[in-house]
Design a protein around this motif. Structure first.
Motif, PDB file in Angstrom:
ATOM      1  N   THR A  17      -1.970   0.041  -4.995  1.00  0.00           N
ATOM      2  CA  THR A  17      -1.564   0.939  -3.906  1.00  0.00           C
ATOM      3  C   THR A  17      -0.056   0.934  -3.718  1.00  0.00           C
ATOM      4  O   THR A  17       0.580   1.990  -3.623  1.00  0.00           O
ATOM      5  CB  THR A  17      -2.260   0.522  -2.603  1.00  0.00           C
ATOM      6  N   ASN A  18       0.529  -0.258  -3.647  1.00  0.00           N
ATOM      7  CA  ASN A  18       1.966  -0.335  -3.391  1.00  0.00           C
ATOM      8  C   ASN A  18       2.792   0.120  -4.586  1.00  0.00           C
ATOM      9  O   ASN A  18       3.885   0.667  -4.425  1.00  0.00           O
ATOM     10  CB  ASN A  18       2.350  -1.768  -3.009  1.00  0.00           C
ATOM     11  N   ALA A  35      -0.029  -0.855   1.442  1.00  0.00           N
ATOM     12  CA  ALA A  35      -1.314  -1.568   1.504  1.00  0.00           C
ATOM     13  C   ALA A  35      -1.518  -2.239   2.858  1.00  0.00           C
ATOM     14  O   ALA A  35      -2.619  -2.194   3.422  1.00  0.00           O
ATOM     15  CB  ALA A  35      -1.385  -2.600   0.385  1.00  0.00           C
ATOM     16  N   ARG A  69      -3.995  -4.059  -3.563  1.00  0.00           N
ATOM     17  CA  ARG A  69      -2.658  -4.066  -2.968  1.00  0.00           C
ATOM     18  C   ARG A  69      -1.602  -3.689  -4.012  1.00  0.00           C
ATOM     19  O   ARG A  69      -0.727  -2.864  -3.753  1.00  0.00           O
ATOM     20  CB  ARG A  69      -2.335  -5.455  -2.406  1.00  0.00           C
TER      21      ARG A  69
END
Length: 264
Positions: free
Chosen positions: A114-115, A127, A111
């Motif tokens: 990705t973010n 995410a 997460r």
């Protein structure tokens, strides 16, 4: 020494420190009445602090949060919440690792990556859109994972509901979070204030409902916090049994129908 044993050693050492810090507060719990809730032996003190916090909230935090909601466009506020959520995921990743939760650690780290990369530093929650779940954790829950009980309910001045364990773990959470790692004091203070305002704005609907519905705001706030903090899936080592309640009676077994007698 592999990572698992190192993580366990860190947590156990932290637990010993926390227990030592929490002991004086736990001993203070003896000055209570016979009808005290066993989860809240410090209720007289807690109610006093709750009233103080409520007064500060009504005078300062709630008006500021309402002004923030009324003046800042919703997409901007969403991006701010996403940014602070991404910072929270960073600390959750560390605590999931300390709890030896492999899948949760991987998903939390994924997460954050990705973010941060695709969400422009966390401003967009890519995410969640990709179906990567959030596993929110902190050091208090990490201690609970390794057997440290929550202890009595404890209301902190300005900071609000907590437990003895979580109060003792709070310095670790503050120092371990990404904001706590910032050395530039103006930036650190600014981000802290921003996070407080964002959190309070998010809670406006819930607190407005609380003001309208609660006959005793303290009891409702306490029970809601304890259910969320220690009664749900996030807490694995808390005995949530209410020993003061009478055991529920087993449902009576249905009686077989009696055959009808001969007609008179």
């Amino acid at each position: 020494m592999n990572a698992s044993f190192l993580s366990l050693a860190i947590v156990r050492k932290g637990a010993r420190i926390v227990v030592g810090l929490a002991l004086p507060l736990a001993l203070a719990a003896c000055a209570t009445g016979p009808n005290a809730d066993p989860r809240d032996p410090l209720e007289p003190y807690n109610r006093t602090v709750f009233k103080f916090n409520d007064a500060v909230d009504r005078a300062v935090l709630k008006p500021v949060a309402k002004g923030y909601v009324n003046t800042v466009p919703d997409p901007v506020r969403t991006s701010v919440s996403n940014f602070f959520g991404n910072l929270s995921d960073m600390w959750s990743t560390v605590n999931n690792l300390l709890q030896l939760k492999g899948q949760d650690t991987v998903e939390s780290a994924l997460r954050v990556t990705t973010n941060t990369v695709f969400g422009f530093g966390g401003l967009f929650d890519v995410a969640t859109a990709m179906g990567i779940p959030r596993h929110k954790q902190d050091f208090g829950l990490t201690l609970g994972r390794w057997g440290v009980s929550p202890g009595p309910y404890f209301v902190l001045p300005l900071l609000g509901p907590s437990t003895i364990r979580d109060t003792a773990a709070l310095p670790v959470d503050m120092l371990g979070s990404p904001i706590g790692q910032i050395n530039d004091i103006p930036w650190r203070n600014g981000l802290t204030v921003g996070r407080v305002i964002d959190t309070r704005a998010t809670l406006l609907p819930a607190t407005d409902l609380l003001d309208q519905a609660a006959l005793d705001k303290y009891l409702l706030a306490r029970d809601a916090f304890l259910q969320l903090r220690t009664g749900g899936k996030r807490e694995e080592n808390y005995d949530n049994t209410d020993y003061s309640a009478e055991p529920a009676a087993a449902p009576a077994a249905p009686q077989p129908a009696q055959p009808a007698g001969p007609a008179q």
